[in-house]
Write an enzyme that holds these catalytic residues in place. Structure first.
Site, PDB file in Angstrom:
ATOM      1  CG  ASN A 206      -0.439  -0.018   2.489  1.00 23.81           C
ATOM      2  OD1 ASN A 206       0.663  -0.530   2.692  1.00 23.81           O
ATOM      3  ND2 ASN A 206      -1.152   0.538   3.451  1.00 23.81           N
TER       4      ASN A 206
ATOM      5  CB  SER B 196      -2.662  -8.636   6.902  1.00 25.75           C
ATOM      6  OG  SER B 196      -1.850  -9.784   6.779  1.00 25.75           O
TER       7      SER B 196
ATOM      8  N   GLY C 280       1.083 -10.874  10.433  1.00 28.70           N
ATOM      9  CA  GLY C 280       1.912 -10.379  11.538  1.00 28.70           C
ATOM     10  C   GLY C 280       1.944 -11.366  12.705  1.00 28.70           C
TER      11      GLY C 280
ATOM     12  CD  GLU D  84       4.234   0.318  12.932  1.00 30.74           C
ATOM     13  OE1 GLU D  84       3.023   0.435  13.219  1.00 30.74           O
ATOM     14  OE2 GLU D  84       5.128   0.936  13.526  1.00 30.74           O
TER      15      GLU D  84
ATOM     16  CB  CYS E  10      -2.414   0.934   8.210  1.00 32.69           C
ATOM     17  SG  CYS E  10      -1.049   2.087   8.131  1.00 32.69           S
TER      18      CYS E  10
ATOM     19  CD  GLU F  37       8.207   0.720  11.381  1.00 35.01           C
ATOM     20  OE1 GLU F  37       7.052   0.620  10.958  1.00 35.01           O
ATOM     21  OE2 GLU F  37       9.219   0.416  10.717  1.00 35.01           O
TER      22      GLU F  37
HETATM   23  P1  NAD Z   1       0.185  -8.909   3.878  1.00 39.04           P
HETATM   24  O1  NAD Z   1       0.250  -9.220   5.331  1.00 39.04           O
HETATM   25  O2  NAD Z   1      -0.550  -9.828   3.003  1.00 39.04           O
HETATM   26  O3  NAD Z   1       1.647  -8.795   3.268  1.00 39.04           O
HETATM   27  C1  NAD Z   1       2.613  -7.905   3.762  1.00 39.04           C
HETATM   28  C2  NAD Z   1       3.991  -8.403   3.380  1.00 39.04           C
HETATM   29  O4  NAD Z   1       4.222  -9.630   4.063  1.00 39.04           O
HETATM   30  C3  NAD Z   1       4.165  -8.719   1.890  1.00 39.04           C
HETATM   31  O5  NAD Z   1       5.477  -8.360   1.495  1.00 39.04           O
HETATM   32  C4  NAD Z   1       3.981 -10.218   1.849  1.00 39.04           C
HETATM   33  O6  NAD Z   1       4.637 -10.821   0.755  1.00 39.04           O
HETATM   34  C5  NAD Z   1       4.639 -10.634   3.156  1.00 39.04           C
HETATM   35  N1  NAD Z   1       4.201 -11.938   3.674  1.00 39.04           N
HETATM   36  C6  NAD Z   1       3.021 -12.559   3.496  1.00 39.04           C
HETATM   37  N2  NAD Z   1       3.015 -13.756   4.116  1.00 39.04           N
HETATM   38  C7  NAD Z   1       4.222 -13.890   4.726  1.00 39.04           C
HETATM   39  C8  NAD Z   1       4.825 -14.895   5.537  1.00 39.04           C
HETATM   40  N3  NAD Z   1       4.183 -16.021   5.861  1.00 39.04           N
HETATM   41  N4  NAD Z   1       6.070 -14.684   5.983  1.00 39.04           N
HETATM   42  C9  NAD Z   1       6.756 -13.553   5.691  1.00 39.04           C
HETATM   43  N5  NAD Z   1       6.232 -12.563   4.919  1.00 39.04           N
HETATM   44  C10 NAD Z   1       4.980 -12.723   4.443  1.00 39.04           C
HETATM   45  O7  NAD Z   1      -0.388  -7.430   3.836  1.00 39.04           O
HETATM   46  P2  NAD Z   1      -0.734  -6.572   2.548  1.00 39.04           P
HETATM   47  O8  NAD Z   1      -2.039  -7.070   2.060  1.00 39.04           O
HETATM   48  O9  NAD Z   1       0.425  -6.495   1.615  1.00 39.04           O
HETATM   49  O10 NAD Z   1      -0.869  -5.101   3.193  1.00 39.04           O
HETATM   50  C11 NAD Z   1      -2.044  -4.634   3.703  1.00 39.04           C
HETATM   51  C12 NAD Z   1      -2.053  -4.673   5.207  1.00 39.04           C
HETATM   52  O11 NAD Z   1      -0.963  -3.920   5.739  1.00 39.04           O
HETATM   53  C13 NAD Z   1      -3.282  -4.036   5.811  1.00 39.04           C
HETATM   54  O12 NAD Z   1      -3.809  -4.852   6.823  1.00 39.04           O
HETATM   55  C14 NAD Z   1      -2.777  -2.729   6.412  1.00 39.04           C
HETATM   56  O13 NAD Z   1      -3.521  -2.220   7.449  1.00 39.04           O
HETATM   57  C15 NAD Z   1      -1.404  -3.103   6.816  1.00 39.04           C
HETATM   58  N6  NAD Z   1      -0.561  -1.909   6.949  1.00 39.04           N
HETATM   59  C16 NAD Z   1      -0.195  -1.481   8.195  1.00 39.04           C
HETATM   60  C17 NAD Z   1       0.572  -0.335   8.354  1.00 39.04           C
HETATM   61  C18 NAD Z   1       1.000   0.157   9.705  1.00 39.04           C
HETATM   62  O14 NAD Z   1       1.932   0.932   9.765  1.00 39.04           O
HETATM   63  N7  NAD Z   1       0.384  -0.265  10.793  1.00 39.04           N
HETATM   64  C19 NAD Z   1       0.984   0.364   7.236  1.00 39.04           C
HETATM   65  C20 NAD Z   1       0.588  -0.090   5.988  1.00 39.04           C
HETATM   66  C21 NAD Z   1      -0.172  -1.244   5.865  1.00 39.04           C
END
Ligand code: NAD
Length: 457
Positions: A132, A209, A213, A230, A264, A433
């Site tokens: 995002n 997500s 996480g 995050e 987010c 962060e």
């Molecule tokens: P996602 O969790 O699907 O993926 C995030 C990253 O993690 C990607 O690079 C993905 O390839 C990697 N990933 C996925 N499975 C993994 C695993 N098993 N082991 C290691 N890495 C893995 O999230 P997304 O759909 O890319 O992003 C959207 C989410 O991010 C939303 O829930 C949003 O709220 C959150 N977000 C949070 C913040 C914050 O600062 N709190 C900021 C931006 C986005």
């Protein structure tokens, strides 16, 4: 086995690039090389490390427009946002560079000797970024980690690896040592997981997500690996009847439509005091309808497409036919388009009101009084951001203290600055962060006692 990712332009569905994914074996090699580069890097004089990061910042600045255009193509971000995002990388590098010479330990008085507390780099840090905000979020982890003397392995999201790869090229061109900052595109459960499991990676900085996480935290727990998370959010925008309703309504659309709601911090639960509900809604409707949705490369565009077909289907699944909605416009034809949407008349526990939709969708929920507003705001498993609109400064402070979230704003929706701390309560995350302590999060604390007792007989 080798595989690759197809990067599509979300506004047109055209293929932008095909990127080979990093295998588990290649992750191993990257860790070994990064560890060697880190030893040399951390042995440099602080001023030299700072200078190298400033040179990287200058290089990013020189390529700001190119990086921004690339982000428009791979992520569908509006050009205005994408320029801010590339500028944020530059600013983070500059800010982190300013911290290198200020990263000092402590001297604590003790009897019989000198006691010093040292801050040492962790070693190799893994940064796993979402799609995002590919550039800023990569830099939130990378810049302070490098400044504190670490090497960084960055795993961008499958859909958005291009700006990260370009940043790694610019780092090298700016003179940063080879292998110190490497970008490893690939699938989360393969490349990302290899970083999380790798014994040579000392810390994982994960943004994504809450579901993933939690998995990452569990894997890190097994090795007692440091981790910052995050995660998601479902942030409230609380509008009291004593607020400037005109201003609150005018600011509401972009508080959840920025980046097509894939933010987010998006204020997706608009809580409005019942006595001002009609006044607020009369103004919100036209404001939603006037949002300019379209080609993200156009300067006037305020909202572009969603990132992917998967995301579009996910957002659609929340907005079913029997909901009361106010909707804006969206282009027809190719691209992953969804119009700005406000949902009214739903129960706060309905999925659209309780879950993170991650699209241009907000719900409006009425509340009675201050206690009711706080109760509704806190009725969530998340706790990332939130806004409070009121003219009563006492109320602004009381409600800021009562809402459980890491980043609040009063009469504003601004919540991210590289020089102030950022992070979530509850299931929105773990650790912080940005801000003045960002470098410390990438250090290990070592305490050394040096006896001053004479050893002479
Ligand atoms: P996602 O969790 O699907 O993926 C995030 C990253 O993690 C990607 O690079 C993905 O390839 C990697 N990933 C996925 N499975 C993994 C695993 N098993 N082991 C290691 N890495 C893995 O999230 P997304 O759909 O890319 O992003 C959207 C989410 O991010 C939303 O829930 C949003 O709220 C959150 N977000 C949070 C913040 C914050 O600062 N709190 C900021 C931006 C986005």
């Amino acid at each position: 086995m080798s595989y690759e990712h197809h990067v599509l332009n979300p506004a047109t569905e055209e293929l932008v690039a095909t990127v080979p994914a990093t295998t588990v074996h290649e992750v191993d090699t990257a860790v070994v090389r990064a560890a060697a580069a880190q030893r040399t890097w951390s042995a440099l004089a602080p001023a030299d490390r700072a200078r190298a990061l400033r040179r990287f910042a200058v290089k990013v600045d020189e390529h700001l427009e190119e990086l921004a255009r690339l982000e428009v193509r791979e992520a569908g971000h509006t050009i205005g946002n994408a320029r801010w995002e590339a500028g944020n990388v530059r600013d983070l590098l500059d800010y982190a560079a300013g911290g290198v010479e200020r990263l000092s330990g402590r001297q604590i008085p003790v009897p019989g000797g000198l006691n010093v507390t040292l801050l040492e780099p962790l070693g190799v840090v893994g940064v796993i970024a979402p799609w995002n905000f590919p550039m800023p979020i990569a830099a939130w982890g990378t810049a302070p980690a490098l400044a504190a003397g670490n090497a960084v392995l960055l795993k961008p999201a499958e859909t958005t690896p291009l700006t990260a790869l370009r940043l790694a090229e610019l780092a090298l061109e700016s003179g940063l040592p080879e292998h110190l900052f490497q970008v490893l595109p690939g699938a989360g459960d393969v490349t990302g997981n290899a970083l999380v499991e790798h014994p040579g990676v000392a810390k994982i900085v994960f943004t994504g997500s809450t579901r993933v996480g939690k998995q990452i935290m569990a894997t890190c727990a097994d090795r007692v690996k440091r981790v910052t998370l995050e995660l998601g959010g479902k942030s409230p925008n609380i509008v009291f009847a004593d607020a400037d309703i005109e201003a609150a309504a005018a600011a509401t659309p972009m508080s959840f439509l920025d980046n097509s709601g894939q933010d987010c911090c998006a204020r997706t639960r608009v809580l409005v005091q019942r006595s001002a509900y009609d006044r607020f809604m009369e103004r919100l409707g036209p404001a939603i309808e006037s949002v300019v949705v379209g080609d993200p490369a156009e300067e006037k565009t305020q909202m572009g497409p969603l990132i992917s077909k998967v995301q579009l289907e996910r957002v659609r699944s929340y907005v079913t036919g029997d909901l009361d909605t106010i909707t804006g416009s969206a282009p027809e034809g190719p691209g992953f388009w969804f119009p700005p949407t406000v949902v009214t008349g739903v129960d706060p526990a309905a999925p659209v009101a309780a879950e993170e939709v991650f699209g241009p969708v907000a719900v409006v929920l009425p509340f009675e009084d201050e206690a009711d507003a706080v109760r509704l705001a806190n009725a969530t498993e998340y706790g990332l951001s939130g806004s409070i609109w009121t003219r009563d400064s006492g109320r602004a402070i009381r409600v800021s203290q009562a809402v459980r979230a890491g980043n609040l704003s009063v009469n504003s929706h601004a919540s991210v600055r590289y020089w102030t701390p950022f992070g979530g309560y509850q299931q929105s995350g773990l650790g912080r962060e940005l801000g003045p302590d960002a470098l410390t999060a990438f250090t290990e604390t070592k305490n050394v006692f040096i006896s001053t007792e004479s050893t002479e007989a």
